[in-house]
Design a protein around this motif. Structure first.
Motif, short mmCIF file in Angstrom:
data_model
loop_
_atom_site.label_atom_id
_atom_site.label_comp_id
_atom_site.label_asym_id
_atom_site.label_seq_id
_atom_site.Cartn_x
_atom_site.Cartn_y
_atom_site.Cartn_z
N SER A 297 0.86 -1.33 -0.05
CA SER A 297 0.00 -0.19 -0.09
C SER A 297 0.84 1.32 -0.02
N GLN B 188 2.66 1.77 -3.45
CA GLN B 188 1.74 2.10 -4.45
C GLN B 188 1.32 3.48 -4.16
N SER B 189 1.04 3.97 -3.06
CA SER B 189 0.45 5.11 -2.81
C SER B 189 1.42 6.31 -2.53
N SER B 190 2.80 5.98 -2.28
CA SER B 190 3.55 7.04 -1.94
C SER B 190 4.44 7.56 -3.24
N GLN C 31 6.14 3.48 -6.54
CA GLN C 31 6.03 2.47 -7.58
C GLN C 31 6.02 3.32 -8.90
N LYS C 32 5.54 4.51 -9.11
CA LYS C 32 5.48 5.25 -10.54
C LYS C 32 7.21 5.54 -10.48
N ASP D 251 -4.77 -2.21 -6.18
CA ASP D 251 -4.54 -1.11 -5.73
C ASP D 251 -4.86 -1.41 -4.27
N HIS E 18 -4.01 0.01 -1.41
CA HIS E 18 -4.59 1.21 -0.58
C HIS E 18 -6.14 1.00 -0.43
N THR E 19 -6.64 0.96 -1.64
CA THR E 19 -8.13 0.97 -2.00
C THR E 19 -8.76 -0.40 -1.29
N GLN F 113 -9.12 -1.51 2.35
CA GLN F 113 -10.03 -0.62 3.25
C GLN F 113 -11.29 -1.18 3.38
#
Length: 446
Positions: free
Chosen positions: A141, A144-146, A149-150, A174, A176-177, A180
């Motif tokens: 998570s 991916q969100s920080s 990954q990109k 994803d 992070h999504t 939750q």
């Protein structure tokens, strides 16, 4: 006169541990051939078909063939998707035969370093341990969100890793999504009187990286009148261990789950992942040689249901669900289709949604190539199988969604969408997530 040589250690193991009656059930009729993904992708190589593998197992057990590398590859390349069982007129228990063969190979055949590492990281080191899975989910998570990954993709760092790890990184959702849970509180006012009490089986991947999908499943069950409980002592179902030949671990996991659920006063044990639930109903086979646990396994398995079976039984269609006009297709989980025998119920639910047009893939009952850890240990074979599947998807005019019923299928089909260049056109979605979208749309637009 032919002088038969003494059997090697591995031939002795096949002789002692393979069920001869089940091997002899195969009539070599060939009904299994068109259903076998590895037979097709191998260029119709007989040794990569179910009947070919059975013939090879018997020849090794009889001492008529030495288990050479071609034999090992034939066994290892089998996905254990069980499609052959669904069409076999003789009722050959192929799944049991191939899993026994794989267990023998683990015990007697040297594994590659790559396979040892993958098994140590996944089957043994990760999936049976909920705490470790949750840690990995949190790490992914963050990754991916920080923006990490990109950055990794921009610098092409993943090209430095093995193809198996690169493929795994590409298919992870994803997190992070998906980790939750959905807020269940906003649905409480709509809950009807209770008709059934069900115990929910969380699963390892579903309970860590796909918590959202588990929560949508529970909300739907409550909306149709089920009281839902979820015992904390439950653990991984053991499917990955069982299908890859790690029988001792699979049996230990089965006993833990039976103990966690058996004292609950529930009507059903419900799951939303085809691979998990198929393993759960096969606990009696897994524990057949344990007289203390077999009756408990039978009582447990008798209550196991797919979530769509319960939603169809109680009547989710009573809500007159709707969504904006769209074309969808359904990706059957192999084990949901071939072991659980669940195929009609998901389609019944999808067809009941106004605005949703369900279009079947050509040759829909075919594996996507995920197969537990198969897409990691056999990325090339898995990739060829996935290409065939995606060609069937691309042939559907204006398809917008692929609905899945298993986390492995979900991730594999996402990879297929990316590789086929359909990312802007086709979305992959889990069954209960899609159904709850329909509930929400109906509530706010009708």
């Amino acid at each position: 006169m032919t002088v038969r040589q003494p059997k090697t250690e591995i031939q002795q193991a096949f002789d002692a541990r393979m069920d001869r009656d089940k091997l002899l059930q195969c009539m070599r009729c060939g009904f299994c051939l068109p259903t076998c993904p590895t037979y097709i992708t191998s260029g119709f190589k007989e040794s990569h078909s179910p009947r070919g593998r059975i013939a090879l197992m018997k020849a090794v057990a009889d001492g008529e063939k030495e288990p050479d590398e071609d034999f090992y590859r034939s066994i290892e390349l089998c996905l254990d998707c069980r499609s052959c069982e669904a069409v076999c007129p003789s009722g050959v228990a192929y799944g049991e035969l191939i899993e026994t063969a794989k267990q023998i190979l683990i015990d007697h055949h040297k594994q590659s370093i790559k396979e040892k590492v993958i098994r140590a990281m996944t089957v043994r080191g990760l999936f049976p341990h909920p705490g470790r899975l949750n840690f990995v989910a949190d790490f992914v998570s963050f990754y991916q969100s920080s923006g990490l990954q990109k950055l990794t993709h921009a610098m092409r760092i993943m090209n430095l890793f093995p193809a198996s790890l690169k493929a795994m990184e590409a298919v992870v959702p994803d997190v992070h999504t998906y980790k939750q849970p959905v807020d269940a509180a906003k649905y409480q006012a709509d809950l009807p009187p209770k008709k059934y009490k069900v115990a929910f089986f969380e699963g390892c991947l579903m309970g860590s990286m796909f918590k959202r999908t588990n929560s949508t499943s529970k909300i739907l069950l409550e909306l149709v009148g089920c009281e839902v409980v979820s015992p904390k002592q439950q653990i991984c179902c053991g499917a990955l261990s069982d299908h890859s030949g790690e029988k001792a671990m699979a049996r230990d996991l089965a006993r833990q789950n039976i103990a966690a659920f058996e004292n609950l006063d529930v009507d059903f044990i419900v799951n939303n992942a085809g691979g998990c639930e198929a393993e759960l109903i096969e606990y009696p086979r897994l524990l057949a040689d344990d007289p203390d646990w077999l009756p408990r396994a039978q009582a447990f398995a008798a209550k196991v249901k797919d979530v769509t079976q319960i939603l169809a039984l109680v009547g989710l269609d009573q809500f007159h669900l709707a969504l904006p006009e769209m074309t969808v297709t359904f990706q059957d989980s192999c084990h949901q289709q071939n072991v659980m025998k669940v195929a009609a119920e998901p389609r019944q639910l999808l067809r009941a949604i106004k605005g949703v047009h369900l279009v079947e893939m050509e040759a829909r009952v075919s594996c996507c190539g995920s197969g537990g850890i198969y897409n990691m240990v056999e990325p090339d074979a898995s990739g060829h199988i996935l290409e065939r599947k995606m060609a069937k998807v691309a042939a559907i005019p204006k398809v917008q969604r692929i609905i899945t019923a298993n986390p492995g299928c979900f991730m594999q089909m996402r990879l297929g969408v990316e590789r086929a260049g359909l990312a802007g056109q086709v979305q992959v979605q889990s069954m209960t997530d899609f159904l709850l979208d329909a509930v929400n749309y109906t509530r706010y637009h009708h």
